[in-house]
Design an enzyme around this catalytic site. Sequence first.
Site, short mmCIF file in Angstrom:
data_model
loop_
_atom_site.label_atom_id
_atom_site.label_comp_id
_atom_site.label_asym_id
_atom_site.label_seq_id
_atom_site.Cartn_x
_atom_site.Cartn_y
_atom_site.Cartn_z
N GLY A 21 6.19 41.33 -91.83
CA GLY A 21 7.18 40.24 -92.70
C GLY A 21 6.36 39.03 -92.79
CB CYS B 174 9.36 36.01 -81.27
SG CYS B 174 8.53 37.63 -81.05
#
Lengths: 272, 369
Positions: B171, B295
């Site tokens: 990503g 994350c």
Amino acid sequence: RLYCSIQNQTSTQHTTQQHLQMGRELSVQALLDMGFTDTQADQMLERANKDGAGQSEHATSTLMVLFVLGLNPSTVLKVLEKCPELFCVKGTHLEQRIDNLRRLGLLEGSLQRVVSHYPQILTLPYKRLNTVARFLKEKCAFTVQQVTDIFRDSPAVAHCDLGQLEYKFQYAYFRMGVKQSEIVKSKLFRVPLDEIRCRHCFLERRGLYQTPDKKGQTLIVNPQLNDFLAVPEETYLTEVAIATQEEFEVFQKLMEREWLEQDDGQERGMES
Amino acid sequence: TKWAGSLPKYPHTNLALQNFDATHKLQLEEAWPSVRASMLCEQKYGALVNNFTNVEGAMAQLQFQGCRDFVSWTVSEAAREILQPAASSHNNPSSLESVVVDQGIVPASLSQNIKCLVFPRGDISRFKPSRPDENGLLGYYLMDAASILPALALDVQEGHSVLDLCAAPGGKALALLQTQAIRFLCVNDVSVGRTLRLRRVLASYIPKDLLTEDKLRVTSFDGRKWGEMERDTFDRVLVDVPCTTDRHSLMEEENNIFSRARTKERQRLPQLQLELLMAGIQAVRPRGVVVYSTCALSQMQNWYVVERAIHLAQEELGISLQVADLRPLTQLFKETFNFAPDPYLGQLVLPHLTANFGPIYMCKLKRIN
Ligand SMILES: C[S@@+](CC[C@H](N)C(=O)[O-])C[C@H]1O[C@@H](n2cnc3c(N)ncnc32)[C@H](O)[C@@H]1O
């Protein structure tokens, strides 16, 4: 029996009786004689004539039964405005249904309050009410007194689909781990299922509510059902959930979708 | 039973939740319930627009559904506010952009050309999957919109060589490629399987002529070895480390890092993260930039790792690092994301029901010598 109880009423009701004997249709004069004021009589006739209910052969007997129950003219007006169907119910059936409510444990005072808040309860055959009562006792293990309390606090259960009622009970009992006594105290049956689930799940996901384990224990102290169901949303948010209105709004939208998709058994395939 | 699906009821996700309740509650204090509920609800995505397909088409289609590019939208909003009186003279967007940068409204140090569309605050609409164009390329890539931030913070400039040390599934690498400024990009991931996936992602978004060996290198090395292999090389290095992937760990039972079988691995994460960051620091050239990101919410995996890396770099390698101030960036995007107040080092996006992105932690380091 009807005769006897009428004997005990005030003179207004004696006149009422005379008018009942004279004609079946409602008239302003008859209503005034029953103790309604001019405006009330007009309102009553308007209401009664809206869908022809006033022409019902039972209209006057309905009024009488309500007076006999001890309701005053303004309450009777409110009752019939809320539930004009009652104009069309046979007087003897109404009496039967009221008697049945007494048999279910609703005492004078409570009985009148229930009828004035939720007159729709008198539109149901007494057998239906007994079915609901039996269901609450047998399927949900409420005591006789608790069943009475439920009818007193949440008379609308009488109209609920039993399947939905059972679902709501099981949600509270198994999913939230709440005992019958607390269910009654919190007036749970008044609250729509989605609202119960939303308020509960929101607390649960925030870490403020835990389903008790088999021994009935939790790691945190759960808030009382009473304190987060039977209160206005604002109180719920500021005092129990400690969250903003915006958060809860989004949460409700998300829950609605989650449940919908759960029901559909849908799988969604979003790439992460 | 009848009541499934409302909470993670399976062992691993439950273990994750218990762990977070114990650690994050202390760290986030009164913000924890809100973050917790958000992570247990459906997350929001962003659509990273692929500049190598029909951009206008894709943008129009997405905007029609009610979303907007949070990058350019915020920039122009900020500009409009400041430039109100002079607004008429800056009608065309390119001059707007230059004014914006000149006046320091937007931190000049933002990678350009990255577009990511999101639905507004509180809107829970979902994106439809992207469909391939006539060349077989996809119009947008769906990802946590907050994951764009480390790529934006990396500040890629024309002609840069960039290393993405832990790149799969790709990503952030895709976001970096959108800048069309990179001269050479090296994407690496230790997992061979995930590297394959990374290759597939790149092939579905990037034209073949940009994937040639002189422009792009895909490798599967242990990133920790990079310092030994290639020192003082890259202008920019992204170190997007493996972590407890907090949101994922609460929702997915399979392959969960909180399973007992992976306890050791989980306990060793901070050490692995530190070593990866150290390798990144060595791989970047002097005056180059390293962005570290996770994350996860845990301090042990976030600023603590950065702090130790800064210390170790100085002590053992003689490399001085400067922590870049990311506040201009958070200031700019505060409408879109919910940033943790006053973080100690770096910035942290906290999930919030009205803006359910993250968690994403990032810290930007400039190598001085
Ligand atoms: C958080 S993910 C990266 C996500 C990616 N940057 C993106 O935006 O799509 C972390 C990756 O680090 C990889 N990884 C784990 N240990 C590694 C190591 N020692 N060297 C390089 N990569 C490693 C994992 O395989 C995983 O794909």
